[in-house]
Design an enzyme around this catalytic site. Sequence first.
Site, PDB file in Angstrom:
ATOM      1  N   GLY A 240       0.842  -1.133  -0.033  1.00  9.02           N
ATOM      2  CA  GLY A 240      -0.160  -0.091  -0.026  1.00  9.02           C
ATOM      3  C   GLY A 240       0.805   1.137   0.036  1.00  9.02           C
ATOM      4  CD  GLU A 274       0.259  -9.043   1.477  1.00  8.17           C
ATOM      5  OE1 GLU A 274      -0.539  -8.590   0.964  1.00  8.17           O
ATOM      6  OE2 GLU A 274      -0.056 -10.221   2.196  1.00  8.17           O
ATOM      7  N   PRO A 275       4.471  -5.266  -0.864  1.00  9.71           N
ATOM      8  CG  PRO A 275       6.545  -4.648  -1.148  1.00  9.71           C
ATOM      9  CD  PRO A 275       5.720  -5.591  -0.414  1.00  9.71           C
ATOM     10  NE  ARG A 277      -0.193   2.467  -5.988  1.00  7.48           N
ATOM     11  CZ  ARG A 277      -1.181   2.457  -6.621  1.00  7.48           C
ATOM     12  NH1 ARG A 277      -1.399   2.909  -8.104  1.00  7.48           N
ATOM     13  NH2 ARG A 277      -2.269   2.005  -6.295  1.00  7.48           N
ATOM     14  NE  ARG A 313      -3.210   2.956 -11.294  1.00  7.80           N
ATOM     15  CZ  ARG A 313      -2.951   3.963 -10.899  1.00  7.80           C
ATOM     16  NH1 ARG A 313      -2.526   5.312 -11.594  1.00  7.80           N
ATOM     17  NH2 ARG A 313      -3.357   4.288  -9.793  1.00  7.80           N
ATOM     18  CE1 TYR A 317      -8.683   1.969  -9.020  1.00  6.13           C
ATOM     19  CE2 TYR A 317      -7.110   2.079 -10.971  1.00  6.13           C
ATOM     20  CZ  TYR A 317      -7.858   1.307 -10.012  1.00  6.13           C
ATOM     21  OH  TYR A 317      -7.945   0.018  -9.951  1.00  6.13           O
ATOM     22  CB  CYS A 344     -15.906   3.304 -29.627  1.00  2.00           C
ATOM     23  SG  CYS A 344     -15.287   3.137 -31.111  1.00  2.00           S
ATOM     24  CD  GLU A 345     -16.665   2.927 -23.162  1.00  2.00           C
ATOM     25  OE1 GLU A 345     -16.907   3.454 -22.248  1.00  2.00           O
ATOM     26  OE2 GLU A 345     -16.803   1.640 -23.164  1.00  2.00           O
ATOM     27  CE1 TYR A 373      -2.370  -3.619  -8.648  1.00  2.04           C
ATOM     28  CE2 TYR A 373      -0.899  -1.422  -7.917  1.00  2.04           C
ATOM     29  CZ  TYR A 373      -1.671  -2.772  -7.532  1.00  2.04           C
ATOM     30  OH  TYR A 373      -1.156  -3.284  -6.380  1.00  2.04           O
TER      31      TYR A 373
END
Length: 420
Positions: A240, A274-275, A277, A313, A317, A344-345, A373
Site C-alpha cells: 500500500g 506485500e508491496p 506499486r 487507470r 481512478y 469508442c468511449e 496496474y
Amino acid sequence: MHDFQFKDAELFAEKIPVRKIIEEVGTPFYLYSANTISNHFKAFDSAFEKVPHTVCFAAKSCSNIAILRLLAGLGAGMDIVSGGELHRALLAGVDPGKIVYAGVGKTKEEIKYALETGIMMFNVESTQELFAIDEAAEDLGKKARVSLRVNPDVDPKTHPYISTGLKQNKFGINIDDAFEEYKLAKGLENIEVVGIQKHIGSQITQISPFVDALEKVVNLANRLRDEAGINIQYLDIGGGLGITYKDESPPHPRELAAAIVPMLEKTGYTIVFEPGRLIMGNAGVLVAKVLYTKVNEGKNFVIVDAGMNDLVRPSLYGSYQEIIPVVKKNGKPKIVADIVGPICESGDFLAKDRTLPTFEQGDFLAVMSAGAYGFSMSSNYNSRPRVAEVLVKGDEFHVIRRRESYEDLVRGEEIPAFLK
Ligand code: LLP
C-alpha cells in the site's frame, strides 16, 4: 527515482534510447527498467533489515513472469490472489514457501492447487472460506497454514476504489470478530494458524494509517497469545505504500520503517510485506505514437495508439500519469490538450486538459508511472490485441511478452454447428 531520463533531447531507458526500441518493437508497448525494479526492491528490503522479514511482491501489480523471475532472484516472495498468479509465480521460479495467498473469492480448485504447492499461508477473508480451506486440506490429507486477514477499520485516505481496510469494504474479517474467528480456526482439524494479516489500501501517502492499523493488529495478536494461547509466527502487514505520480510526497520506505520497526521488533514475529506499486509503478512506462491531432470546438485532442484498454487507470481512478515526449523538440509552443485513445468511449483518455508541448502526427510519447496496474489491468476491449512488454537491463532489451496477434484475439472461440 527511476531510469527513464533524457540525454539531451532524447529519452533513454537505462542505456538505450527509447526510439531504438520503438524501431524494433513498434508501438504501443510497456517498457520496464530492471535496474529501477531492483533498486526499488532493495530500498524496501533494506529499510526493514532490522526485523526478520519476507518481501512478497504483489504479483497483481505486474505479473509478467520475467518480472516475477527478476524479483524472485532478488529474494522476493509473492503475494498472489488467484490460481493464475500462482501458476505464474511457479513458472518464474518463486519459492512456494514464500507465497502468500489473499483474495475474498478463492475457489476450491484454487485452494487445492495452493495446498499441493505448499505455499507459506492463505490469508483468509471469511468464515466460509476457512471451512472451504479446512475441507480441501482434509481431501488432500494436508494441513493448511492460514492467517486471518483482519479488517482494522482504518481510513487509508486514498481513492475509494483502492481503499480496503474500512468496515464497509468487502475485505477481511472485522477486527471485532477476529478473536472468535481465530478460536474457531484453532479448533479445525486441518488448519494450522500461523499468522495475522492486514492490508488497508493502496497508494497511501501518509504514515499514520499504517501505524494505526498496525497497533490494532498487534493488540489482537497479543490478546490471542494471552487469552487464547494462539501463538502466531507471521505478521503480514500488506502493501500500500504510495508513489509519486505528480506532486505527492509519500514517505520513503526508510521513513515508514522508522515509524513501525520499533513496534515490529517488539513482537518477535517474522514480518511479511506485500508491496506492489512501490516496486513497479515508476519502473515502467507506456510508449505510444500520436496517430492524429484535431481540434473540436476549440479543444485540442491528441489521439494516440494506446487506449483505456491498455492503461485503464486514468479512466477508472482519474489517475494522473505524466506524459513526456520520446524526443524533445525545441521551440514547440505548449498547448492544453486531451490525450485520448482509439476506444469508442468518451471515458477513453490518458490525460485531460493537460498542458503539453505540441505533439504532431507521428510523434512518440511516454506515459510515465505505468509499471504497476498498467499491463496487468489491460484488456482486449474493442478487440485490440494487448500490447508488447519490454524489459531493459543496461544496454540490452528483451520483449518479455510479444504483442498479441489477431489469432491470439480469437483463441478459444468457436462457431457452433447450429450456426454453420
Ligand atoms: N496486498 C493486498 C492484499 C492487496 O490487495 C494489494 C493491492 C497489495 C498487497 C499491493 O498494494 P500496493 O503495494 O500495490 O499498493 N488497480 C489499483 C490498485 C489496486 C490495489 C489492489 N490491491 C490502481 O491501479 O491504483
